[in-house]
Write an enzyme that holds these catalytic residues in place. Structure first.
Site, short mmCIF file in Angstrom:
data_model
loop_
_atom_site.label_atom_id
_atom_site.label_comp_id
_atom_site.label_asym_id
_atom_site.label_seq_id
_atom_site.Cartn_x
_atom_site.Cartn_y
_atom_site.Cartn_z
N GLU A 157 0.71 -1.34 0.02
CA GLU A 157 0.15 -0.09 -0.06
C GLU A 157 0.77 1.32 -0.24
OE1 GLU A 157 -2.75 -0.58 3.12
OE2 GLU A 157 -3.49 -2.49 2.33
N GLU A 262 -6.47 -10.49 -1.55
CA GLU A 262 -7.00 -10.46 -0.25
C GLU A 262 -8.58 -10.46 -0.72
OE1 GLU A 262 -5.72 -6.97 2.16
OE2 GLU A 262 -3.38 -7.54 1.66
#
Ligand code: 9MR
Length: 375
Positions: A157, A262
């Site tokens: 991220e 995810e």
């Protein structure tokens, strides 16, 4: 006429065999890892209870369904490196043992992330100290597990929604090049481990352009990067299939492996202003935001099944480019989406319900490969 009769008979037998809920006559639930074994690995994020095998039903489901795991939390910096120079490998070592015991390949998660940092790092302002933490952290942990884990999410991220670099502690203190450095250090420490960049919403065109540029920058520096993880935190009825397809092609064109790391599909309404999967976004609870506290209406169950079916159809079309599909949790009860971005809700984002029963979405996904008739 004979053909029609045979067809009806086959459909009837199939229905009995699946019991309408995806189970075979012997009562066995089909196995994702087996059904997709020629296509890609199928995995789940595991929490500490699951790794400690406190619930035999969870262990049985994991062992039957998955061939790869990602630790949901226990390899994050705050937990594995709680104090300066002190590491706690207890839980991470158990994850390795669990993987060996049940033959699951391990994707370690994650070396460098701005969230869940240990307190001593969050308050670090000088460049030398942070640089030292950064180097020690990556080298110690990546080398310890080299050869024991298959891959690392080296950086997680690092990007904003518009594709620019997130102004994280690492970016502000070490500069934009921290990502290249992280991959360089990880490559030196873990020569036998695949190295990935992982992020949410990087299927969206703007953020994707940022991710492509970041990956190209790592490659241009002569530093190894083996793959990219599109997290895949999506929403009911809004799975961005076109963006996903374009992203698979764009990332694969960089010569790296593409993974969905995810995966979950939230069925609940989003509070205003929440996008993606930023764990720091939290909103207050109200009943209107938790409409299915008792049970999931059939219409929603069906939409979820359609979303998963369409998504896996796309994955199968590009199976030559996709290495792994990992769900963020095993059953609906485990999901982080019960507590994010609103605490205390009841969400239904995965393929197994809270009792580990396969949902309609599971049956649809399996049927893409087996052609089994399901409800
Ligand atoms: O599912 C994880 C949850 O249990 C943690 O509280 C949270 C904060 O560390 O992280 C969640 O996992 C995140 C993952 O590490 C990175 N991408 C977003 C995931 C969901 O927030």
């Amino acid at each position: 006429m004979d053909k029609v009769i045979s067809f009806v008979l086959v459909v009837f037998i199939c229905c009995i065999c699946t019991g309408g809920n995806g189970q075979s006559a012997a009562g066995e639930i089909p196995s994702l890892k087996t059904v997709f074994k020629e296509d890609f690995l199928v995995g789940a994020a595991l929490n500490r209870h699951q790794v400690n095998e406190t619930d035999p039903m969870a262990t049985a489901c994991i062992a039957r369904q998955f061939n790869t795991l990602t630790p949901e939390n226990d390899m994050k910096a705050a937990l594995i490196h709680p104090e300066w120079g002190r590491y706690n490998f207890t839980e991470a070592d158990k994850i390795i043992a669990f993987g060996e015991r049940h033959q699951l390949q391990i994707n370690a998660h994650t070396l460098i992330w701005h969230s869940q940092l240990p307190a001593f790092v969050m308050h670090m302002h000088d460049k030398d100290s942070l640089q030292r933490f950064f180097k020690d952290h990556i080298s110690v942990i990546a080398s310890r597990y080299d050869g024991k884990v298959y891959s690392w999410d080296v950086v997680n991220e690092a990007l904003n929604e518009d594709g620019t670099m997130r102004k994280s502690l690492f970016q502000r203190t070490l500069g934009d090049d921290y990502v290249v450095q992280a991959f360089q250090l990880a490559g030196q420490a873990a020569p036998h481990t695949k190295l990935y960049y992982n992020d949410y919403n990087i299927e969206r065109p703007e953020k994707r352009a940022g991710a492509v540029a970041l990956i190209r920058k790592i490659q241009a520096a002569g530093v190894r990067i083996d793959g990219v993880g599109i997290q895949g935190h999506w929403h009911l009825g809004r799975v961005p299939l076109k963006d996903i397809e374009e992203s698979i092609l764009a990332y694969a064109a960089l010569g790296i492996d593409v993974m969905f790391t995810e995966l979950d599909i939230s069925v609940l309404p989003d509070p205003k202003g929440v996008e993606g999967a930023d764990v720091n976004q939290q909103k207050g609870y109200n009943n209107a935001l938790n409409p299915y506290a008792g049970s999931l209406p059939d219409s929603v169950q069906q939409q979820l099944a359609r979303d998963y079916e369409n998504l896996f159809r796309l994955f199968l079309r590009y199976k030559d480019k996709i290495g792994r599909v990992t769900f963020w949790g095993v059953n609906d009860g485990d999901s982080w989406l019960n507590n994010w971005p609103v605490p205390g809700r009841t969400n239904y984002p995965l393929l197994f319900d809270r009792q580990f029963n396969p949902k309609m979405a599971f049956n649809k996904v399996i049927a893409l490969k087996t052609g089994t008739v399901t409800k």
